[in-house]
Design a protein around this motif. Structure first.
Motif, mmCIF file in Angstrom:
data_model
loop_
_atom_site.group_PDB
_atom_site.id
_atom_site.type_symbol
_atom_site.label_atom_id
_atom_site.label_comp_id
_atom_site.label_asym_id
_atom_site.label_seq_id
_atom_site.Cartn_x
_atom_site.Cartn_y
_atom_site.Cartn_z
ATOM 1 N N LEU A 122 0.727 -1.256 -0.027
ATOM 2 C CA LEU A 122 0.038 -0.098 0.011
ATOM 3 C C LEU A 122 0.824 1.349 0.148
ATOM 4 C CD1 LEU A 122 -3.291 -0.492 2.382
ATOM 5 C CD2 LEU A 122 -2.986 -0.790 -0.483
ATOM 6 N N ASP A 123 1.864 1.297 0.591
ATOM 7 C CA ASP A 123 2.899 2.277 0.807
ATOM 8 C C ASP A 123 3.442 2.540 -0.700
ATOM 9 O OD1 ASP A 123 2.508 2.670 3.444
ATOM 10 O OD2 ASP A 123 4.104 1.653 4.144
ATOM 11 N N PHE A 144 -1.272 -6.092 -5.179
ATOM 12 C CA PHE A 144 -1.900 -6.177 -3.888
ATOM 13 C C PHE A 144 -2.705 -6.966 -3.697
ATOM 14 C CE2 PHE A 144 -5.268 -4.564 -1.072
ATOM 15 C CZ PHE A 144 -4.320 -4.273 0.227
ATOM 16 N N HIS A 145 -3.609 -7.168 -4.951
ATOM 17 C CA HIS A 145 -4.730 -8.067 -5.002
ATOM 18 C C HIS A 145 -4.293 -9.344 -5.035
ATOM 19 C CE1 HIS A 145 -8.538 -5.518 -5.021
ATOM 20 N NE2 HIS A 145 -7.500 -4.805 -5.710
ATOM 21 N N ARG A 146 -3.273 -9.493 -5.833
ATOM 22 C CA ARG A 146 -2.569 -10.844 -5.935
ATOM 23 C C ARG A 146 -2.079 -11.437 -4.803
ATOM 24 N NH1 ARG A 146 0.852 -14.516 -9.227
ATOM 25 N NH2 ARG A 146 2.458 -14.729 -7.787
ATOM 26 N N MET A 147 -1.365 -10.644 -3.835
ATOM 27 C CA MET A 147 -0.820 -10.997 -2.661
ATOM 28 C C MET A 147 -2.034 -11.417 -1.628
ATOM 29 S SD MET A 147 1.649 -7.668 -2.322
ATOM 30 C CE MET A 147 2.258 -8.104 -0.642
ATOM 31 N N ILE A 148 -3.237 -10.839 -1.842
ATOM 32 C CA ILE A 148 -4.369 -11.433 -0.810
ATOM 33 C C ILE A 148 -4.562 -12.772 -1.347
ATOM 34 C CG2 ILE A 148 -6.561 -11.015 -0.380
ATOM 35 C CD1 ILE A 148 -6.429 -7.957 -0.543
ATOM 36 N N ALA A 186 -4.906 4.492 -4.256
ATOM 37 C CA ALA A 186 -4.160 3.953 -3.066
ATOM 38 C C ALA A 186 -5.042 4.012 -1.735
ATOM 39 C CB ALA A 186 -3.028 4.659 -2.835
ATOM 40 N N ARG A 187 -5.644 4.890 -2.061
ATOM 41 C CA ARG A 187 -6.307 5.101 -0.568
ATOM 42 C C ARG A 187 -7.548 4.225 -0.388
ATOM 43 N NH1 ARG A 187 -5.391 10.570 0.264
ATOM 44 N NH2 ARG A 187 -3.091 10.420 0.600
#
Lengths: 234, 234
Positions: A122-123, A144-148, A186-187
């Motif tokens: 996220l940063d 990010f979604h992939r990491m989830i 990002a937010r």
DNA sequence: TATGCGTCGATTGTCGACAGTTTTGGCTTG
DNA sequence: CAAGCCAAAACTGTCGACAATCGACGCATA
């Protein structure tokens, strides 16, 4: 003398694997928009350009066909898949299906490491938002979604997500700049991560639905707006 | 004279499509257990047996690889994928993910026709249970679940289910007779259909979880019990 | 006897070629 | 000028062949 009886984490040998290479090359050309949706992908042309024979090109094309990037018309060749608004809707419907499951599972199995990694991501997105590089921002978004999905601990689910993302990249590549304000991009992910950290399934599902529902509407509208070429029957 | 400007539902031309044919042939051999998990699939042997060249065999093998039926080891050939207990668990986890979504969507879009078709399928399963033909019963079972996914109205979701079912057939084919009492197999689906007809999402999700959770445990135990070949490190 | 090395056979990865089909371009015809 | 037809070019589907690589077998050696 002791023998090595267990894996020690040796680096994977880099296999030449011409087919994978060709597949990567074609994928890059598609997501970068150099191969427009509907365009014919001639085996001979690709083989000539890469300086190889047609056999590996054929196999790579079949790979991408199964991945949804190409469409094969028998005896006529391969074409870059064109996504209608209905296709995009289907893809986002599946993304909701998959990511709801993934987010809940990830929440249950959340370790401090993955949690930290998600926060770092996220940063990173926040930092990327300051530079005007939409492609990289979108890529970080997918990451990010992939990491989830990865944290969910189901390899097949991860591959499934990769396939969906791959198909969606066809239109993403077309659009170029997707979000008017990359800072919002990002937010928008913060509440989702917080819900996962909190660990209440209801809140997680609501967040996923909201987050992807918004994206679904935006991308859907964009695709619908820029579909001047309606397919004609032969 | 008027030209045909819209599809009229012409019957699809039957394409020779050697590749598809080979893929079907290999798939049949795998799900029928004639090609055991872990067995090597020699291109040359297949080509010889079918009286064709190796090129179509290669492409068919890549197709089945992407479908999860084969595993390719570069420079060593293709092997029938072997499913561990963990793999089966992953597959059922995904089935739950997909079928939850599908059942809810199907419930929302339920028409009298699909409802009647689902009831007919249950009747068929009930009739099949009286004959001692486990393979056909299992096939009818999958067909029922497939119809729910079809009713969800998302083509990609249907293809996804087909892929999962295809992979699971590897072990199903091995097991042969899965359920001790085939009559229970038919009955077990009634509450699920009723929940879909009632249209309350919570009940639907609970039914899917219960139904697939049971199957997951049963198949998982079976696979774990008959896995004599534990993979050894080199 | 068990371990490491070298050679041989078998198989894969890739290539160039040929036949059949689709597309394209130009020509004829109304 | 538009529509239909014909021939040539380009392309796909399939094939057989060759080089590189992998596994197996036998042999030398500690």
């Amino acid at each position: 003398m002791r023998v090595m009886s267990q894996p020690v984490g040796l680096p994977e040998v880099v296999e030449s694997d011409l087919v994978r290479q060709v597949a990567r090359s074609l994928t890059a050309a598609i997501v970068q928009g150099r191969l427009a949706p509907g365009a014919k992908v001639s085996e001979a042309a690709v083989a000539r350009e890469l300086g190889i024979s047609r056999a590996p090109v054929r196999e790579a094309a079949r790979l991408l066909e199964n991945q949804g990037l190409l469409r094969s018309s028998p005896r006529r060749g391969f074409f870059v898949r064109e996504l209608s608004a209905a296709d995009v809707d289907e893809l986002y419907d599946l993304r909701i299906c998959v990511e709801r499951h993934a987010a809940v599972a990830a929440s249950r199995r959340l370790t401090p490491e993955t949690r930290a990694a998600l926060r770092r991501q996220l940063d990173l997105m926040d930092a990327l938002a300051r530079e005007d590089d939409p492609a990289t921002s979108v890529e970080a978004d997918y990451q990010f979604h992939r990491m989830i999905c990865e944290a969910a601990g189901n390899g097949r689910l991860l591959r499934l997500f990769d396939g969906l993302a791959s198909e969606l990249r066809i239109v993403i590549g077309l659009i170029g700049r997707l979000y008017d304000d990359p800072m919002k991009l990002a937010r928008a992910h913060v509440p989702l991560l917080e819900a996962i950290e909190a660990g209440r399934p209801d809140a997680i599902l609501a967040e996923v639905d909201h987050h992807l529902g918004v994206a679904r509407r935006e991308v859907g509208l964009l695709v619908q707006s820029l579909s001047p070429a309606k397919p004609d029957v032969s």
